[in-house]
Design a protein around this motif. Structure first.
Motif, PDB file in Angstrom:
ATOM      1  N   SER A   1       0.825  -1.203   0.000  1.00  0.00           N
ATOM      2  CA  SER A   1       0.000   0.000   0.000  1.00  0.00           C
ATOM      3  C   SER A   1       0.859   1.253   0.000  1.00  0.00           C
ATOM      4  O   SER A   1       1.996   1.244   0.464  1.00  0.00           O
ATOM      5  CB  SER A   1      -0.915   0.019   1.241  1.00  0.00           C
ATOM      6  N   THR A   2       0.273   2.333  -0.518  1.00  0.00           N
ATOM      7  CA  THR A   2       0.907   3.638  -0.410  1.00  0.00           C
ATOM      8  C   THR A   2       0.823   4.084   1.045  1.00  0.00           C
ATOM      9  O   THR A   2      -0.270   4.094   1.623  1.00  0.00           O
ATOM     10  CB  THR A   2       0.193   4.663  -1.302  1.00  0.00           C
ATOM     11  N   PRO A   3       1.935   4.431   1.676  1.00  0.00           N
ATOM     12  CA  PRO A   3       1.890   4.833   3.093  1.00  0.00           C
ATOM     13  C   PRO A   3       0.950   6.014   3.314  1.00  0.00           C
ATOM     14  O   PRO A   3       0.925   6.958   2.522  1.00  0.00           O
ATOM     15  CB  PRO A   3       3.345   5.213   3.392  1.00  0.00           C
ATOM     16  N   GLN A   4       0.189   5.959   4.402  1.00  0.00           N
ATOM     17  CA  GLN A   4      -0.753   7.023   4.702  1.00  0.00           C
ATOM     18  C   GLN A   4      -0.056   8.371   4.844  1.00  0.00           C
ATOM     19  O   GLN A   4      -0.559   9.395   4.375  1.00  0.00           O
ATOM     20  CB  GLN A   4      -1.522   6.688   5.984  1.00  0.00           C
ATOM     21  N   ALA A   5       1.098   8.395   5.479  1.00  0.00           N
ATOM     22  CA  ALA A   5       1.825   9.656   5.662  1.00  0.00           C
ATOM     23  C   ALA A   5       2.208  10.271   4.318  1.00  0.00           C
ATOM     24  O   ALA A   5       2.195  11.497   4.165  1.00  0.00           O
ATOM     25  CB  ALA A   5       3.079   9.421   6.505  1.00  0.00           C
ATOM     26  N   PHE A   6       2.528   9.425   3.343  1.00  0.00           N
ATOM     27  CA  PHE A   6       2.893   9.930   2.018  1.00  0.00           C
ATOM     28  C   PHE A   6       1.684  10.525   1.309  1.00  0.00           C
ATOM     29  O   PHE A   6       1.784  11.571   0.648  1.00  0.00           O
ATOM     30  CB  PHE A   6       3.493   8.798   1.180  1.00  0.00           C
ATOM     31  N   ILE A   7       0.530   9.892   1.451  1.00  0.00           N
ATOM     32  CA  ILE A   7      -0.698  10.423   0.852  1.00  0.00           C
ATOM     33  C   ILE A   7      -1.019  11.794   1.447  1.00  0.00           C
ATOM     34  O   ILE A   7      -1.354  12.745   0.725  1.00  0.00           O
ATOM     35  CB  ILE A   7      -1.869   9.455   1.075  1.00  0.00           C
ATOM     36  N   GLU A   8      -0.915  11.899   2.752  1.00  0.00           N
ATOM     37  CA  GLU A   8      -1.193  13.174   3.411  1.00  0.00           C
ATOM     38  C   GLU A   8      -0.208  14.250   2.960  1.00  0.00           C
ATOM     39  O   GLU A   8      -0.585  15.416   2.751  1.00  0.00           O
ATOM     40  CB  GLU A   8      -1.157  12.985   4.926  1.00  0.00           C
ATOM     41  N   LYS A   9       1.049  13.866   2.783  1.00  0.00           N
ATOM     42  CA  LYS A   9       2.063  14.811   2.296  1.00  0.00           C
ATOM     43  C   LYS A   9       1.722  15.285   0.888  1.00  0.00           C
ATOM     44  O   LYS A   9       1.844  16.483   0.576  1.00  0.00           O
ATOM     45  CB  LYS A   9       3.441  14.156   2.320  1.00  0.00           C
ATOM     46  N   LEU A  10       1.273  14.381   0.022  1.00  0.00           N
ATOM     47  CA  LEU A  10       0.895  14.751  -1.341  1.00  0.00           C
ATOM     48  C   LEU A  10      -0.252  15.751  -1.345  1.00  0.00           C
ATOM     49  O   LEU A  10      -0.254  16.710  -2.129  1.00  0.00           O
ATOM     50  CB  LEU A  10       0.485  13.503  -2.130  1.00  0.00           C
ATOM     51  N   MET A  11      -1.251  15.537  -0.482  1.00  0.00           N
ATOM     52  CA  MET A  11      -2.391  16.445  -0.418  1.00  0.00           C
ATOM     53  C   MET A  11      -1.961  17.845  -0.024  1.00  0.00           C
ATOM     54  O   MET A  11      -2.374  18.844  -0.631  1.00  0.00           O
ATOM     55  CB  MET A  11      -3.443  15.909   0.553  1.00  0.00           C
ATOM     56  N   VAL A  12      -1.126  17.931   1.005  1.00  0.00           N
ATOM     57  CA  VAL A  12      -0.667  19.237   1.476  1.00  0.00           C
ATOM     58  C   VAL A  12       0.171  19.937   0.403  1.00  0.00           C
ATOM     59  O   VAL A  12      -0.010  21.132   0.133  1.00  0.00           O
ATOM     60  CB  VAL A  12       0.130  19.082   2.780  1.00  0.00           C
ATOM     61  N   MET A  13       1.086  19.207  -0.227  1.00  0.00           N
ATOM     62  CA  MET A  13       1.940  19.790  -1.260  1.00  0.00           C
ATOM     63  C   MET A  13       1.118  20.326  -2.423  1.00  0.00           C
ATOM     64  O   MET A  13       1.325  21.447  -2.891  1.00  0.00           O
ATOM     65  CB  MET A  13       2.935  18.745  -1.763  1.00  0.00           C
ATOM     66  N   ALA A  14       0.155  19.517  -2.885  1.00  0.00           N
ATOM     67  CA  ALA A  14      -0.655  19.930  -4.033  1.00  0.00           C
ATOM     68  C   ALA A  14      -1.510  21.150  -3.695  1.00  0.00           C
ATOM     69  O   ALA A  14      -1.629  22.085  -4.497  1.00  0.00           O
ATOM     70  CB  ALA A  14      -1.533  18.770  -4.491  1.00  0.00           C
ATOM     71  N   ALA A  15      -2.097  21.152  -2.503  1.00  0.00           N
ATOM     72  CA  ALA A  15      -2.916  22.300  -2.104  1.00  0.00           C
ATOM     73  C   ALA A  15      -2.069  23.556  -1.983  1.00  0.00           C
ATOM     74  O   ALA A  15      -2.481  24.653  -2.421  1.00  0.00           O
ATOM     75  CB  ALA A  15      -3.624  21.998  -0.787  1.00  0.00           C
ATOM     76  N   ASN A  16      -0.868  23.434  -1.418  1.00  0.00           N
ATOM     77  CA  ASN A  16       0.014  24.594  -1.278  1.00  0.00           C
ATOM     78  C   ASN A  16       0.524  25.104  -2.626  1.00  0.00           C
ATOM     79  O   ASN A  16       0.960  26.256  -2.727  1.00  0.00           O
ATOM     80  CB  ASN A  16       1.198  24.246  -0.383  1.00  0.00           C
ATOM     81  N   GLU A  17       0.475  24.257  -3.644  1.00  0.00           N
ATOM     82  CA  GLU A  17       0.845  24.678  -4.999  1.00  0.00           C
ATOM     83  C   GLU A  17      -0.339  25.283  -5.751  1.00  0.00           C
ATOM     84  O   GLU A  17      -0.225  25.619  -6.940  1.00  0.00           O
ATOM     85  CB  GLU A  17       1.391  23.481  -5.773  1.00  0.00           C
ATOM     86  N   GLY A  18      -1.470  25.430  -5.066  1.00  0.00           N
ATOM     87  CA  GLY A  18      -2.635  26.081  -5.669  1.00  0.00           C
ATOM     88  C   GLY A  18      -3.542  25.147  -6.446  1.00  0.00           C
ATOM     89  O   GLY A  18      -4.433  25.609  -7.176  1.00  0.00           O
ATOM     90  N   GLU A  19      -3.366  23.841  -6.262  1.00  0.00           N
ATOM     91  CA  GLU A  19      -4.229  22.882  -6.954  1.00  0.00           C
ATOM     92  C   GLU A  19      -5.566  22.742  -6.226  1.00  0.00           C
ATOM     93  O   GLU A  19      -5.675  22.989  -5.024  1.00  0.00           O
ATOM     94  CB  GLU A  19      -3.554  21.508  -7.017  1.00  0.00           C
ATOM     95  N   THR A  20      -6.574  22.345  -6.983  1.00  0.00           N
ATOM     96  CA  THR A  20      -7.856  21.961  -6.399  1.00  0.00           C
ATOM     97  C   THR A  20      -7.820  20.451  -6.263  1.00  0.00           C
ATOM     98  O   THR A  20      -7.894  19.719  -7.245  1.00  0.00           O
ATOM     99  CB  THR A  20      -9.028  22.392  -7.296  1.00  0.00           C
ATOM    100  N   VAL A  21      -7.678  19.990  -5.026  1.00  0.00           N
ATOM    101  CA  VAL A  21      -7.359  18.581  -4.778  1.00  0.00           C
ATOM    102  C   VAL A  21      -8.599  17.809  -4.339  1.00  0.00           C
ATOM    103  O   VAL A  21      -9.358  18.266  -3.481  1.00  0.00           O
ATOM    104  CB  VAL A  21      -6.276  18.454  -3.688  1.00  0.00           C
ATOM    105  N   VAL A  22      -8.788  16.637  -4.933  1.00  0.00           N
ATOM    106  CA  VAL A  22      -9.817  15.703  -4.489  1.00  0.00           C
ATOM    107  C   VAL A  22      -9.141  14.403  -4.077  1.00  0.00           C
ATOM    108  O   VAL A  22      -8.362  13.830  -4.832  1.00  0.00           O
ATOM    109  CB  VAL A  22     -10.860  15.436  -5.588  1.00  0.00           C
ATOM    110  N   ARG A  23      -9.425  13.990  -2.863  1.00  0.00           N
ATOM    111  CA  ARG A  23      -8.988  12.682  -2.365  1.00  0.00           C
ATOM    112  C   ARG A  23     -10.182  11.758  -2.538  1.00  0.00           C
ATOM    113  O   ARG A  23     -11.198  11.878  -1.843  1.00  0.00           O
ATOM    114  CB  ARG A  23      -8.580  12.808  -0.898  1.00  0.00           C
TER     115      ARG A  23
END
Length: 268
Positions: A76-98
């Motif tokens: 599985s993709t580690p949960q901490a890595f998924i959370e890091k991806l969400m934060v990074m994408a949002a901080n880059e101005g993306e509209t993120v859907v999990r």
């Protein structure tokens, strides 16, 4: 499935935000309208393995789709890595859907993700989805609650967090018996023998049980049995993850008609 309709981006879903979206149990027609709007507005989608690929037909052709699978028994993709991806994408101005199977707040780690995003100063919202426990019994034509048979329902996981004691099945069995509750067990197939043994300390062996695999999908399979025969039925019919185990008298409505039919034939 109907021809996908790409709805215009909603003002509810803005750059720099994250939306946790429940994709439902599998059937893409069970998406809510708000879920479709969120998917269409997304510039980045982080998608779980249990999400039907047809759901992604609602995404913008320009959206970046990242598969972040989390399946029991598989790498599985580690949960901490998924959370890091969400934060990074949002901080880059993306509209993120999990995008998650079922509902984000029913064994979908949605609570953990909301806490992490809020701590990082990210605006986050949740769009509910139909959970597989509800879809499973509905596909059999029975309810989770009934005035004559069940006064309530308990959603419970059969997969304990590493290092924790997990569910007290003996106490839960006694409560379900005394309060007339339906038990809906997620991620319980791998530990079905232990769960069965402990539930039998408080519930009769004749208690009706249904095991539903891949609820709402064309290849759904199910077995209707009793608590005393549960693990034997799972083994005999080859039922595996993703499956939901439903324990309680509400299942009696389908037990008589289905108990003699092989699971391979009993496809929804």
């Amino acid at each position: 499935m109907n021809t996908p309709t790409h709805m215009p981006s909603s003002s509810e879903f803005q750059p720099g935000t994250v939306t946790l979206v429940g994709a439902g149990p599998g059937d893409p027609d069970l998406l809510t309208l708000k879920a479709v709007k969120a998917i269409a507005a997304a510039t980045v989608l982080l998608v779980d393995d249990l999400v039907n690929e047809e759901v992604l037909a609602h995404a913008s052709p320009k959206a970046r789709i990242v598969h972040v699978g989390k399946r029991g028994g598989c790498k599985s993709t580690p949960q901490a890595f998924i959370e890091k991806l969400m934060v990074m994408a949002a901080n880059e101005g993306e509209t993120v859907v999990r995008l998650k199977g079922g509902d984000p707040f029913i064994f979908g780690r949605g609570g953990e993700e909301v806490e992490h995003l809020q701590a990082a100063g990210i605006h986050v919202q949740v769009v509910n989805g139909i959970t597989s426990g509800l879809a499973a019994v509905t596909s059999l034509g029975v309810p989770l609650t009934h005035r004559e048979h069940a006064h309530g329902v308990v959603f419970v996981t059969g997969h304990a967090k590493p290092g924790s004691a997990g569910t007290d099945w003996r106490a839960l069995a006694a409560t379900a018996r005394d309060a007339k509750l339906t038990l809906v067990i997620y991620m319980g197939v791998s530990g079905v023998k232990r769960i069965q043994g402990e539930l039998l300390t408080g519930l009769p062996a004749a208690t009706p049980v249904a095991v539903v695999q891949r609820a709402s999908l064309p290849n759904q399979r199910h077995a209707v049995t009793t608590l005393g025969e549960l693990s034997a039925s799972v083994a005999r019919d080859g039922l595996a993850s993703p499956s939901v185990i439903v324990v309680g008298d509400v299942i009696s409505g389908v037990a008589a008609a289905a108990s003699h039919v092989p699971a391979q034939v009993r496809a929804a």
